[in-house]
Design a protein around this motif. Sequence first.
Motif, short mmCIF file in Angstrom:
data_model
loop_
_atom_site.label_atom_id
_atom_site.label_comp_id
_atom_site.label_asym_id
_atom_site.label_seq_id
_atom_site.Cartn_x
_atom_site.Cartn_y
_atom_site.Cartn_z
N THR A 3 0.83 -1.20 0.00
CA THR A 3 0.00 0.00 0.00
C THR A 3 0.87 1.25 0.00
O THR A 3 2.05 1.21 0.36
CB THR A 3 -0.92 0.01 1.23
OG1 THR A 3 -0.11 -0.03 2.41
CG2 THR A 3 -1.86 -1.17 1.20
N TRP A 6 2.00 7.72 3.23
CA TRP A 6 1.43 9.06 3.14
C TRP A 6 2.14 9.89 2.07
O TRP A 6 1.50 10.64 1.33
CB TRP A 6 1.52 9.77 4.48
CG TRP A 6 0.58 9.22 5.52
CD1 TRP A 6 0.89 8.59 6.67
CD2 TRP A 6 -0.86 9.25 5.47
NE1 TRP A 6 -0.24 8.23 7.36
CE2 TRP A 6 -1.33 8.62 6.65
CE3 TRP A 6 -1.78 9.75 4.56
CZ2 TRP A 6 -2.69 8.48 6.92
CZ3 TRP A 6 -3.14 9.61 4.84
CH2 TRP A 6 -3.58 8.98 5.99
N ILE A 9 0.82 8.89 -1.31
CA ILE A 9 -0.49 9.48 -1.57
C ILE A 9 -0.35 10.94 -1.98
O ILE A 9 -0.99 11.40 -2.93
CB ILE A 9 -1.40 9.35 -0.33
CG1 ILE A 9 -1.73 7.87 -0.07
CG2 ILE A 9 -2.68 10.16 -0.50
CD1 ILE A 9 -2.44 7.62 1.26
N LEU A 130 -5.18 4.90 -7.02
CA LEU A 130 -5.24 5.36 -5.63
C LEU A 130 -6.07 4.38 -4.79
O LEU A 130 -5.70 4.06 -3.66
CB LEU A 130 -5.86 6.75 -5.58
CG LEU A 130 -5.86 7.46 -4.22
CD1 LEU A 130 -4.44 7.75 -3.76
CD2 LEU A 130 -6.66 8.76 -4.30
N ARG A 133 -4.10 1.06 -4.19
CA ARG A 133 -2.86 1.14 -3.42
C ARG A 133 -3.04 1.76 -2.03
O ARG A 133 -2.06 1.94 -1.31
CB ARG A 133 -1.83 1.97 -4.19
CG ARG A 133 -1.39 1.41 -5.54
CD ARG A 133 -0.62 0.10 -5.41
NE ARG A 133 0.38 0.14 -4.38
CZ ARG A 133 1.60 0.67 -4.52
NH1 ARG A 133 1.96 1.21 -5.67
NH2 ARG A 133 2.47 0.63 -3.53
N THR A 134 -4.30 2.13 -1.66
CA THR A 134 -4.54 2.76 -0.37
C THR A 134 -5.34 1.83 0.51
O THR A 134 -6.36 1.28 0.08
CB THR A 134 -5.32 4.08 -0.54
OG1 THR A 134 -4.63 4.93 -1.47
CG2 THR A 134 -5.46 4.81 0.78
N ASN A 135 -4.91 1.65 1.77
CA ASN A 135 -5.67 0.75 2.65
C ASN A 135 -6.93 1.44 3.17
O ASN A 135 -7.08 2.66 3.06
CB ASN A 135 -4.80 0.23 3.81
CG ASN A 135 -4.32 1.34 4.73
OD1 ASN A 135 -5.03 2.30 4.98
ND2 ASN A 135 -3.10 1.20 5.23
N ARG A 138 -7.04 4.65 5.39
CA ARG A 138 -6.51 5.91 4.88
C ARG A 138 -7.33 6.48 3.73
O ARG A 138 -6.97 7.53 3.18
CB ARG A 138 -5.07 5.71 4.40
CG ARG A 138 -4.08 5.47 5.52
CD ARG A 138 -2.68 5.26 4.98
NE ARG A 138 -1.71 5.16 6.06
CZ ARG A 138 -0.42 4.92 5.88
NH1 ARG A 138 0.05 4.73 4.66
NH2 ARG A 138 0.40 4.85 6.91
N ARG A 139 -8.42 5.82 3.35
CA ARG A 139 -9.11 6.23 2.12
C ARG A 139 -9.75 7.61 2.25
O ARG A 139 -9.69 8.41 1.31
CB ARG A 139 -10.16 5.19 1.72
CG ARG A 139 -9.50 3.98 1.05
CD ARG A 139 -10.47 3.17 0.24
NE ARG A 139 -9.73 2.14 -0.49
CZ ARG A 139 -9.87 0.84 -0.30
NH1 ARG A 139 -10.69 0.39 0.63
NH2 ARG A 139 -9.17 -0.01 -1.03
N ALA A 142 -6.95 10.03 2.10
CA ALA A 142 -6.39 10.07 0.74
C ALA A 142 -7.28 10.91 -0.18
O ALA A 142 -6.78 11.71 -0.98
CB ALA A 142 -6.23 8.66 0.20
#
Length: 446
Positions: A3, A6, A9, A130, A133-135, A138-139, A142
Amino acid sequence: MTTLSWLGIVRLGLVQTGLGAVVVLTTSTLNRVMVVELALPAILPGALVAIHYALQAFRPAWGHGSDIGGRRTPWIVGGMTVLSAGGFLAAIATATMTSHVALGIALAVAAFCLIGAGVGAAGTSLLVLLAKRTNDARRAAAATIVWVMMIAGFIVTTACAGHLLDPFSPSRLVMISGCVSLAAMVLTVIGVWGAEPSGATVAAPPAQNRSASFRTALLQVWREQQARRFALFVFVSMLAYSAQDLILEPFAGVVFGFSPGATTKLSGIQHAGTLLGMAMVPLIGALYPRSRGNLQNWTIAGCAASALALAALAAASMVGPSWPLRETVFLLGLTNGVYAVAAIGSMLALVSRQGEKREGVRMGLWGAAQAFAFGIGGFLGTLASDAAHAVLKAPAVAYASVFAVEAGLFVVAAGMAIWVHRAGASQYADHAVFDDAKAAIAGGAR
């Protein structure tokens, strides 16, 4: 696939910054130049922007293309290249209108086709990348980071362009546009560098992604109950979100007697509220971790609160100058920001919920719904305002009726958000039953 950190992102957010910079220069600055400096009819830039939105109908097809290849980076870079070329050509077209209007308009039509295609191709694949690759935790953050960085692109570009364009000349306009397009490409390359595995290590796309036609892929996604419902929700909610854009400043001028400068400041107050609303969702999620994954609840709350803010504007129309208009507009921005970041976060969460297939088509469908809503919303908002003025005669009553209709749309959208969530719950229950049946059959076979 690991993932994103920060920093990763934020780097992807640079792509949105570049995208926003090119788009705002073409839809805002060039709009003003055509109408003011060149004294052309306002319908011309309006029609050109409509072309840009109309091209978003192809978002699902571009998403399907990235599904087939299994990689999003080439589509992001390629889309930004097309967008940057279109933005530069739009400036050349505007400069050409000073001496050859017909030729300039023809070039502008081609340029805005490129702009629409570039935004659609790059924006769709960027959101899919996005999302993948974002858990989950954190969405929301993000979504906030990426959209705030796009707004930052708006602000920086308009401020710098406004300063550098004086004294105005066509050649100066072309030079500034070229620099903005070049900067957007540099930001894009920095943003996507290493954001997904290289061609040698990326996983091959599923066989059905490679073999199915776009029509088949789109029909498969449309048959997914939650994807279909979410597309309809996005359209209705974004229609309500965008319909007040073009009538808020005229409303403040007609009903409250605000000067042009005061109405511009009023828009700034609304944007400040939007940014704060966008920041609230991940901030509260960090303070209260249990709320972090409840994006559907935030979406419903944002729609309901936006409806209340628009109802307050309708009341302001009837009460008049004694109403606290600035505070109400700030509240509208705040609630819109909560809704927007929660809806975008939900989009990122839902796009892969059906498994590792059709993410690009799914995101493209939702992006097309959003673009159509924005294109139609601004037009219908002004049309409804004009119609209400003609029928009701009193400007205050006309504006109140339009704001009330928009509030009603947000109430409908809140109900649709619940509808989307129920479709997901039903779908996951069906999947669980199917998985239990498979396990039982496998156990009996053994």
